[in-house]
Design a protein around this motif. Structure first.
Motif, PDB file in Angstrom:
ATOM      1  N   SER A  71       0.830  -1.207   0.000  1.00 49.18           N
ATOM      2  CA  SER A  71       0.000   0.000   0.000  1.00 49.18           C
ATOM      3  C   SER A  71       0.863   1.254   0.000  1.00 49.18           C
ATOM      4  O   SER A  71       0.560   2.232  -0.697  1.00 49.18           O
ATOM      5  CB  SER A  71      -0.923  -0.009   1.221  1.00 49.18           C
ATOM      6  N   GLU A  74       2.514   1.611  -3.467  1.00 52.47           N
ATOM      7  CA  GLU A  74       1.495   1.992  -4.450  1.00 52.47           C
ATOM      8  C   GLU A  74       1.107   3.458  -4.306  1.00 52.47           C
ATOM      9  O   GLU A  74       0.981   4.182  -5.302  1.00 52.47           O
ATOM     10  CB  GLU A  74       0.258   1.113  -4.277  1.00 52.47           C
ATOM     11  N   LYS A  75       0.951   3.913  -3.080  1.00 54.98           N
ATOM     12  CA  LYS A  75       0.565   5.303  -2.828  1.00 54.98           C
ATOM     13  C   LYS A  75       1.666   6.264  -3.238  1.00 54.98           C
ATOM     14  O   LYS A  75       1.410   7.326  -3.828  1.00 54.98           O
ATOM     15  CB  LYS A  75       0.232   5.485  -1.352  1.00 54.98           C
TER      16      LYS A  75
END
Length: 245
Positions: A71, A74-75
């Motif tokens: 996460s 990806e962010k």
């Protein structure tokens, strides 16, 4: 700027790979189980001129930890260009086939085999967004069934049920992974850094972490013509560096 995630990167070969890739201009996620220790390592690296490095907490045996790391990447980046599955454990010794504990074998496989699969599967989505995705699974020459069957091999007498079988399994998984990604621009290989002096082996190996890291990077950060589905070893004495499976 290409991004790379290295598991088990807060010391030894993983740390040296981080340093060398930082100098090459890549953004490195330094994977570590203990984020506090990882941040301390990054702080020291920054003070010594290494840039574009971020500690990221990832325990390859913990699904929630892997998902949280994905996460973050990806962010922040939206993709991942290189995954180096470096985290590994040796297990308890001795590891005789007669009486090695099933618990120890399972513990070693959880990190060296299932951990690699878990991380790879989690990050495949982000790797597919890269123009030139690379996956390098760090193995050992001890994972070669061919060499382990050769009485003339210099490490023939080193048999370790938990560790050797975990690396042989990792090699087999990599062959399948490379095959299934063959129609995409992926390059997927297993790389043996050679018998290197690290905490892992109580600094008994003759090789240096600098040589090991350089070898891994050579066979990871490749161009579109680079090989895939190969087993490279820093202990193989020829120009190709290709090891028998």
């Amino acid at each position: 700027m290409k991004s790379v995630l290295i598991t088990g990167a807060n010391r030894s070969i993983g740390l040296e790979i981080t340093k060398q890739l930082s100098k090459k201009g890549l953004f490195v996620y330094l994977g570590t189980r203990d984020l506090e220790k990882g941040n301390a390592v990054v702080k020291e690296l920054n003070e010594n001129g290494f840039e574009n490095i971020k500690a990221i907490q990832i325990d390859v045996t913990n699904a929630d930890s892997i998902a949280a790391a994905k996460s973050i990447v990806e962010k922040e980046k939206g993709k991942l260009d290189i995954l180096i599955n470096n985290a590994g454990i040796s297990g308890e010794f001795p590891q005789s086939a007669f009486d090695a504990s099933k618990k120890d074998i399972q513990n070693v496989f959880d990190t060296n085999f299932f951990g690699v699969i878990s991380v790879t599967q989690a990050f495949l989505e982000l790797l597919k967004k890269s123009e030139n995705p690379r996956i390098s699974n760090i193995t050992s020459g001890l994972g070669s069934l061919t060499l382990h069957s050769d009485p003339n091999w210099k490490y023939y007498n080193f048999k370790a049920t938990s560790y050797v079988t975990s690396k042989a399994a990792l090699n087999a998984y990599t062959i399948i992974l490379a095959y299934e990604l063959r129609d995409l621009p992926f390059k997927v290989n297993v790389i043996d850094p050679g018998y290197t002096a690290t905490d892992f082996n109580h600094h008994s190996g003759p090789g240096s972490v600098e040589s090991a890291a350089s070898f891994i990077i050579k066979h990871t950060d490749t161009d579109e013509n680079g090989p895939t589905g190969k087993f490279f070893s820093n202990d193989i004495d020829d120009e190709t560096g290709i090891s028998p499976w």
